[in-house]
Design an enzyme around this catalytic site. Structure first.
Site, PDB file in Angstrom:
ATOM      1  N   ASN A 172      -1.402  -0.490  -4.549  1.00  0.00           N
ATOM      2  CA  ASN A 172      -0.887  -0.076  -3.248  1.00  0.00           C
ATOM      3  C   ASN A 172      -0.252  -1.267  -2.559  1.00  0.00           C
ATOM      4  OD1 ASN A 172      -0.547   1.606  -0.917  1.00  0.00           O
ATOM      5  ND2 ASN A 172      -2.364   0.673   0.001  1.00  0.00           N
ATOM      6  N   HIS A 225       0.294  -2.621   1.339  1.00  0.00           N
ATOM      7  CA  HIS A 225      -0.209  -2.346   2.691  1.00  0.00           C
ATOM      8  C   HIS A 225       0.392  -3.362   3.651  1.00  0.00           C
ATOM      9  CE1 HIS A 225      -2.890  -0.816   5.748  1.00  0.00           C
ATOM     10  NE2 HIS A 225      -3.147  -2.065   6.077  1.00  0.00           N
ATOM     11  N   SER A 275       0.431  -7.029   1.858  1.00  0.00           N
ATOM     12  CA  SER A 275      -0.456  -7.280   0.717  1.00  0.00           C
ATOM     13  C   SER A 275      -0.231  -6.224  -0.362  1.00  0.00           C
ATOM     14  CB  SER A 275      -1.931  -7.173   1.138  1.00  0.00           C
ATOM     15  OG  SER A 275      -2.215  -7.966   2.259  1.00  0.00           O
ATOM     16  N   ASP A 304      -8.057   0.591   1.602  1.00  0.00           N
ATOM     17  CA  ASP A 304      -7.340  -0.684   1.743  1.00  0.00           C
ATOM     18  C   ASP A 304      -8.244  -1.874   1.416  1.00  0.00           C
ATOM     19  OD1 ASP A 304      -5.052   0.698   2.542  1.00  0.00           O
ATOM     20  OD2 ASP A 304      -5.595   0.597   4.657  1.00  0.00           O
TER      21      ASP A 304
HETATM   22  C1  GAR Z   1       5.739   0.440   3.682  1.00  0.00           C
HETATM   23  O1  GAR Z   1       5.979  -0.477   4.711  1.00  0.00           O
HETATM   24  C2  GAR Z   1       4.309   0.332   3.201  1.00  0.00           C
HETATM   25  O2  GAR Z   1       3.793  -0.950   3.321  1.00  0.00           O
HETATM   26  C3  GAR Z   1       3.614   1.287   4.136  1.00  0.00           C
HETATM   27  O3  GAR Z   1       4.487   2.355   4.269  1.00  0.00           O
HETATM   28  C4  GAR Z   1       5.837   1.864   4.215  1.00  0.00           C
HETATM   29  C5  GAR Z   1       6.620   2.778   3.300  1.00  0.00           C
HETATM   30  O4  GAR Z   1       7.982   2.464   3.358  1.00  0.00           O
HETATM   31  N1  GAR Z   1       2.354   1.705   3.585  1.00  0.00           N
HETATM   32  C6  GAR Z   1       1.265   1.917   4.307  1.00  0.00           C
HETATM   33  O5  GAR Z   1       1.251   1.821   5.521  1.00  0.00           O
HETATM   34  C7  GAR Z   1       0.049   2.324   3.505  1.00  0.00           C
HETATM   35  N2  GAR Z   1      -1.133   2.215   4.293  1.00  0.00           N
HETATM   36  P1  GAR Z   1       8.997   3.138   2.331  1.00  0.00           P
HETATM   37  O6  GAR Z   1       8.682   4.641   2.299  1.00  0.00           O
HETATM   38  O7  GAR Z   1      10.335   2.875   2.924  1.00  0.00           O
HETATM   39  O8  GAR Z   1       8.793   2.492   1.008  1.00  0.00           O
END
Ligand code: GAR
Length: 229
Positions: free
Chosen positions: A123, A125, A152, A161
């Site tokens: 994942n 995060h 991360s 997480d």
């Molecule tokens: C990313 O910034 C990722 O880190 C976050 O969602 C976004 C997805 O962006 N993930 C989380 O918050 C997970 N807890 P994307 O759809 O443009 O790749």
């Protein structure tokens, strides 16, 4: 196995399933890295499917436009998290993945899913874990008056997480920053570090052991590879 599925060292290309909920920009970036032929930059794998928990996830159309198989499994059609995760296990298993990549998949996964794919879920995060698990990480970093923030990549375990961190990237926070500014700065780092970590995994350099994440046989520390503190 076809000749195209082999490289000089004879290892097979890995099969990646990406799970998304939204825009899928990390997914596109990862799929593009899988198509790079430069062995120094490319990932020795194919994104064989992109699965979303909502049919309106914008990333599904982006994946389809890249010729990647897509599927939507709506969590709203299930009464419990466990039932949803059991159906997700069945769907994802049908693609025979070597690695499951969560890229903006905004669901808490139960042990039903995590135990089915132990050691091969990762994942990304948007915080410097163990800080700011959960949601609204950019605003929480601003509210706390932090001067640095980041992202991360970690293995997924049954703790939200909480799985071993593999790699982090830091960004500065400036006084006038908004949550949107941080999100943009974090995204830039995500596009650098997620493909790198996936490349390590697909080259059999990275694995999850009982002790934690191991890169080239070395156990990584709390903040992952090359942390400076
Ligand atoms: C990313 O910034 C990722 O880190 C976050 O969602 C976004 C997805 O962006 N993930 C989380 O918050 C997970 N807890 P994307 O759809 O443009 O790749």
């Amino acid at each position: 196995m076809s000749a195209a599925a082999m490289v000089a060292n004879g290892s097979a290309r890995k099969r990646i399933v990406v799970l998304i909920s939204g825009s899928g920009t990390n997914m596109v970036n990862i799929a593009e890295h899988c198509r790079l032929v430069n062995p120094g930059q490319g990932i020795h794998a194919d994104v064989v499917a992109v699965v979303a928990n909502r049919a309106d996830a914008k990333g599904l159309a982006k994946a389809a436009a890249m010729g990647i198989h897509t599927a939507a499994l709506a969590h709203t059609d299930f009464t419990s998290r466990e039932d949803y995760d059991a159906a997700l296990v069945e769907l994802v298993s049908s693609y025979q993945p070597d690695l499951i990549v969560l890229a903006g998949f905004m669901r808490v996964l139960t042990p039903v899913f995590v135990s089915a794919f132990a050691d091969r879920i990762m994942n990304i995060h948007p915080s410097l874990l163990p800080k700011y698990k959960g949601m609204h990480t950019h605003q929480r970093a601003l509210d706390a008056g932090d001067t640095e923030h980041g992202v991360s990549v970690h293995f997924v375990t049954e703790e939200l997480d909480g799985g071993p961190v593999i790699l982090q990237s830091k960004i500065p926070i400036f006084p006038e920053d908004t949550a949107e500014d941080l999100q943009e700065r974090v995204h830039e780092q995500e596009y650098r570090i997620y493909p790198l970590v996936i490349r390590w995994f697909c080259a059999d350099r990275l694995r999850l052991t009982e002790q934690g994440a191991e890169l080239d046989g070395e156990l990584l520390g709390e903040h992952g590879y090359a942390a400076d503190d």
